[in-house]
Scaffold this active site. Sequence first.
Site, short mmCIF file in Angstrom:
data_model
loop_
_atom_site.label_atom_id
_atom_site.label_comp_id
_atom_site.label_asym_id
_atom_site.label_seq_id
_atom_site.Cartn_x
_atom_site.Cartn_y
_atom_site.Cartn_z
CG ASP A 69 -1.97 -1.06 1.21
OD1 ASP A 69 -2.25 -1.59 0.12
OD2 ASP A 69 -2.51 -1.38 2.29
CD GLU A 93 7.28 -2.58 -4.74
OE1 GLU A 93 6.32 -2.16 -4.11
OE2 GLU A 93 8.19 -3.25 -4.23
#
Length: 389
Positions: A250, A373
């Site tokens: 996040d 990622e």
Amino acid sequence: MVDMLEKVNGLHFGLTDEQLMLQKMARDFTAREIIPVAAEYDEHAKFPRDIFEKLREIGLVNMNIPEEYGGLGASLLDECIVAEELGYGCTGISTSASTNGLGDLPIVIAGSDAQKQYWLGERLVDKGELVSYCVTEPAAGSNVVGMETRAEKRNGSYLINGTKTFITNASYANFFTVFAKTDAAAGHRGISAFVVDRNTPGITISKKFDKLGQRASDTAQITFENVEVPAENLLGKEGQGFLIAMKVFDYSRPAVGAAAVGLLRRAMDESIKYAKERETFGVKIYHHQAVGHKIAQMAMDYEAARLMVWQSAWIVEAGRPDARLSAAAKAFAADRAMAAAIEAVQVFGGYGYMKEYPVEKLMRDVKIFQIYEGTSEILRNIVVRELFK
Ligand SMILES: Cc1cc2nc3c(=O)[nH]c(=O)nc-3n(C[C@H](O)[C@H](O)[C@H](O)COP(=O)(O)OP(=O)(O)OC[C@H]3O[C@@H](n4cnc5c(N)ncnc54)[C@H](O)[C@@H]3O)c2cc1C
């Protein structure tokens, strides 16, 4: 600038004076210290330790360390502002620097006060060390739960065995944040997170990869063979590793998206410059609508991607981290930066293919944004999952 942008339909798009100063500092640094040397670091796959040190001196490394541990305590939006500027110069160099801010996140998120004092305060802030983030394995990248690295509890310590691959900065890192299974039968609830000192016996950097792009960044494989880690190096509780890794995403995805936005802006700026100089059929090439439209698309994508990245960072700071927004912002920025880099090469024609112009490097560097990622496919899976929850 803040005045100009302030209060559009009740939304505030301006940066604070401090953020504008930070942006200018990072932009000046990029122009002075990164752009002039980027091609050389790329060609020789030279690790930018010297640039890392200079960035550290002006506070642009590990910006996320809280002030109480000697850090800047910067917001995620601050980090995104800096990531865009450094990414504009060279995403190989910016990745090398920003990986320290990824590697420290499990400690920032889940570390105890004592762990933060030691690893963040002493090791990163005081000593200026490097840290790598170790999740991926040769047979488990997207499928984090499929990891095979084991951490077995034995007399007050853990014995780690396994291999982590594609680890950024691994050849130079002084310590690692490592995810391993403490309970192989418990699925995602069986994963735990540890801090592992590089000097622990049994650690080998087993392979250093030669890459298509972002060549200034180091990517290597690490083998852990009966690596004994003190129990006090466990982050959070046993079984919380997966949750920690998801929280890290996040935070980390907006910043990675921001670096892609920087690359996108560079592709656009280089295209504008070239299209103003190059003439064909008696006119500057931007007068050919086919060329102008490519650059218009880059400009539209830049604004959209940056807004998404900033929004996803802002919502984390507002205390409501949103996996969908972080995933969407990173995927969108990566995909549009990829498209922009390809089109920039096209705008340059044959010269775009040559190393004497900067856009061929952009095209090589950008690809990884769709892979690390979270690949663009996995990030879309997350968007779907959240939409249909
Ligand atoms: C230069 C570089 C630096 C990196 N740095 C780090 C680092 O510092 N730390 C770290 O832990 N990792 C790092 N990684 C690893 C990176 O995060 C993984 O490569 C990435 O998550 C993809 O995993 P994979 O390579 O195993 O591909 P796979 O998971 O094998 O995927 C292969 C293809 O299948 C697709 N796919 C897989 N599963 C699905 C699905 N369920 N739905 C749709 N499509 C799917 C993928 O999108 C991809 O296109 C780095 C990788 C590179 C190349």
